[in-house]
Design a protein around this motif. Structure first.
Motif, PDB file in Angstrom:
ATOM      1  N   CYS A   1      -9.095   7.048  -0.039  1.00  0.00           N
ATOM      2  CA  CYS A   1      -8.834   5.714  -0.520  1.00  0.00           C
ATOM      3  C   CYS A   1      -8.330   5.518  -1.864  1.00  0.00           C
ATOM      4  N   SER A   2      -8.134   4.011  -2.028  1.00  0.00           N
ATOM      5  CA  SER A   2      -7.334   3.820  -3.177  1.00  0.00           C
ATOM      6  C   SER A   2      -8.163   3.402  -4.362  1.00  0.00           C
TER       7      SER A   2
ATOM      8  N   THR B   1      -5.539   4.813   1.771  1.00  0.00           N
ATOM      9  CA  THR B   1      -4.287   5.005   1.462  1.00  0.00           C
ATOM     10  C   THR B   1      -3.777   6.254   2.142  1.00  0.00           C
TER      11      THR B   1
ATOM     12  N   LYS C   1      -8.705  -0.179   2.394  1.00  0.00           N
ATOM     13  CA  LYS C   1      -8.961   0.828   1.188  1.00  0.00           C
ATOM     14  C   LYS C   1      -8.497   2.060   1.491  1.00  0.00           C
TER      15      LYS C   1
END
Lengths: 198, 525
Positions: free
Chosen positions: A61-62, A98, A96
């Protein structure tokens, strides 16, 4: 130039050593493009069609508030994806995510084993193996990795509608199912790890 | 059973094991398809090749069905398998009927061959073929002298093989190779020098020669190493061989070659090609352009000679005056096979040889230029130019014949390498050696050097030629030593005409597969 008996013997031992080292390298590194799944999670390709569980997924996730998750890929919802790990279901907002990596069958070591056998066969080429063995090493490793990569799907390279086919519930999150009702693969349902061919 | 036979047997078993793996271990991947049963037509899209059909229900349940069939009339799927709930606990098993309307989505899985299978199969087949072929035809697994690759339109290509006839220290010589297809990009030219054989290469010098090209013309080299500026190449009008018209094969340097097979009873038998060009302008000197390479005949004979010499090969080569290169007046294998002779008619209408072209080596195609002196007595005004080529059957592969007007002789600009790289690392030692005429660079099988040359301004206006000097040493193969026969060796090297008659049947048995298998295994990349 005369090649004496000692030189011939040394050349022969060198050729055998080279070929054996090449085999070891291929077998050891043949799975270096790993699926990332636990050893006993993924089904072999021949039985993957009847496996009722989802693929193994690793999600990045980012944001720090959304840590990386890995586990069984359960479903793709309208705005979230669902990952099950140790009987705990995690819902991760799609926006969320990536990067995600899914592995849906165990490629095994056949490609690496085949390449290793091919490398060994170059012993029959005599000293020509200085030419043919590198081809097996240079070609065998990428080929083994190619086969492993065929068991893997990546996001964002593929979007979620396409990746849903690898979920336990490709039709989407089932209605009227409480998250606590879901369970992970049991020990009996897991597949024994592949033994090396050699 | 001799040691040689035992090793053959062991290696054959290894090959068989490899083959069994090929047959027994196929690589598969899973191809999955989802189908939503919107209407009856969508059921038809279910892939019947899928051995298992999964039917996912809205509540998370799952049917897993083997031996499944679709009844479109009743909109029911029949099969044998199990029904699992959302937890994947088994609810029921056995023969099952599934109403299509209760299914949220169908999933089929078809096993397909892995993409890795093709390259693996190619590698395996090529390697196995090489294994089998090298075991049964040891002299077919050839080597070569130093090979040079240069940038071309389609990437790096083999453009030269250096000093192919220099098979012993006493035979060290220099060799000129026109880099016809060289396409330099920028002000430097990288030339990759490789040792792709079971040989030791001893390289004294590799220099690049730059020759200013006349507008619209070329620069070509003759057999004596002189360089000629010429006009544009004039195409071949007609060429007739024993097989008939072969003109189309020889009009362009395009990789399509004209070649013949060796004679059944005498490998030195000659053949003729009748060649015709359009009438050249009067009073202007012409030259014949021959783009060619050797077949594997001389290489086969040379290796056969080494096999006959066996353990005495090294001292024999030390004493050899010449082996592969034709030398006038000298009795040698090379002289017996000869070069490509260019003939014109004299005043009496008889054919006479006015020049010759040819270079030892089967790998790189070479461009040869034969200046012609065409006196008016043999060239009636207005008549097409007729020439004849006399060459040994099965010994040459011709790619192009052309005519060029000679504008004048020219001198090259010599360019030594400015940098040498080995395995992407600058090798100052190798550079120093190549720049020192008293020293030689020794390379072993698998060695690969990139020699970089600084080109003159406007590099596209130049023709480039490689001037290499050195010699190489063939490694004796274990299989060859089994054929040691001093009498046959003496015959081949001292009475080559007789030997070429004796060896004709043995060579003819290999000839059909020799070229194909060699090139098939040689360029395994």
């Amino acid at each position: 130039m005369r090649v004496d008996a000692q030189q011939r013997t040394r050349s022969r031992y060198s050729a055998v050593t080279l070929a054996l080292l090449g085999c070891g390298l291929l077998l050891g590194l043949g799975g270096c493009a790993t699926t990332g799944a636990p050893d006993d999670w993924l089904p072999p390709v021949m039985s993957a069609a009847s496996d009722p569980f989802g693929a193994w997924i690793h999600v990045t996730c980012s944001e720090v508030s959304w840590p990386s998750r890995e586990g069984e890929f359960i479903a793709v919802g309208a705005d979230s994806i669902y990952v099950l790990r140790a009987h705990t279901l995690h819902a991760i907002p799609r926006e969320k995510v990536t990067r995600a990596r899914l592995a849906f069958f165990d490629p095994g070591q056949k490609a690496a084993g085949w390449s290793a056998a091919g490398a060994l066969s170059t012993l029959s080429h005599g000293l020509v193996l200085v030419i043919s063995l590198p081809f097996w090493l240079a070609g065998g490793l990428p080929i083994a990795n190619l086969h492993t990569k065929e068991a893997i799907a990546l996001h964002p390279e593929k979007d979620w509608p396409e990746l849903r086919q690898y979920a336990r519930f490709p039709q989407g999150p089932p209605l009227n199912i409480h998250r606590l009702q879901l369970r992970s693969k049991s020990i009996e349902e897991r597949h024994p790890p592949k033994k090396p061919i050699i | 059973m001799t040691l040689y036979d035992k090793r053959h047997l062991a290696l054959s078993c290894l090959l068989l094991l490899t083959f069994m793996m090929i047959v027994g271990c196929t690589l598969k991947v899973q191809h999955r398809t989802l189908v939503e049963p919107v209407d009856y037509r969508s059921l038809a899209s279910l892939d019947s090749r899928s051995p298992v059909l999964k039917a996912h229900l809205s509540d998370g349940g799952l049917y897993i069905l083997n031996n499944w069939t679709v009844d479109e009339e009743t909109r029911t799927v029949h099969g044998t398998g199990a029904l699992l709930d959302a937890r994947r606990d088994t609810v029921t098993s056995g023969p099952l009927d599934v109403a299509v309307d209760s299914v949220a989505i169908f999933e089929s899985n078809v096993l397909q061959n892995s993409q890795a299978l093709a390259p693996l199969t190619v590698l395996t087949v090529a390697s196995a073929a090489l294994s089998v072929y090298c075991l049964t035809n040891p002299k077919a697994c050839f080597g070569s002298c130093p090979t040079f690759y240069v940038p071309a339109d389609s990437g790096a290509i083999l453009q030269a093989e250096g000093f192919s006839a220099s098979v012993a220290p006493a035979l060290e010589a220099n060799d000129l190779d026109l880099l016809l297809r060289c396409r330099p990009r920028g002000r430097t030219l990288p030339v990759t020098m490789t040792n792709e054989a079971l040989e030791t290469h001893v390289v004294r010098r590799v220099e690049l020669l730059a020759l200013k090209r006349p507008a619209g013309g070329r620069v070509l080299a003759d057999h004596a190493g002189r360089f000629w500026q010429t006009g544009p190449l004039q195409p071949l009008q007609r060429c007739l061989g024993a097989e008939g018209d072969c003109t189309t094969l020889l009009t362009e340097f395009d990789g399509r070659e004209r070649f013949s097979l060796a004679d059944d009873t005498d490998l030195a038998t000659r053949e003729f090609l009748e060649v015709e060009f359009a009438t050249p302008p009067p009073g202007v000197r012409q030259g014949l352009v021959i783009v060619s390479r050797q077949s594997l005949l001389s290489t086969y004979l040379f290796y056969q000679g080494l096999a006959y010499l066996g353990g005495h090969a090294a001292p024999a080569l030390v004493r050899a005056e010449q082996v592969l290169e034709p030398v006038p007046g000298q009795r040698s294998l090379g002289s017996t096979l000869g070069n490509i002779e260019v003939q014109i008619r004299n005043e009496a209408g008889l054919w006479r040889t006015v020049g010759a072209a040819g270079e030892t080596g089967p790998l790189a195609t070479n461009c040869h230029f034969v200046p012609l002196d065409l006196s008016p007595s043999v060239m009636p005004p207005g008549a097409p130019l007729q020439l004849r080529l006399r060459l040994t059957r099965g010994h040459w592969r011709l790619d192009q014949l052309a005519l060029a007007t000679i504008l004048g002789e020219t001198q090259p600009r010599r360019i030594p390498p400015s940098r040498v790289q080995r395995d992407d690392t600058v090798d100052e030692t190798a550079l120093a050696i190549l720049l020192d005429p008293e020293r030689c660079l020794t390379t072993l099988p698998g060695d690969r050097y990139e020699l970089v040359y600084d080109l003159p301004a406007c590099p596209q206006q130049y023709e480039y030629c490689l001037d290499s000097q050195g010699y190489y040493l063939e490694w004796m193969r274990e299989e060859w030593r089994a054929e040691e026969d001093p009498v046959q060796a003496a015959l081949l090297f001292l009475q080559p005409e007789l030997a070429l008659r004796q060896l004709a049947s043995a060579f003819k048995a290999l000839e059909p597969s020799l070229e194909t298998e060699f090139w098939g295994s040689r360029y395994a990349r």
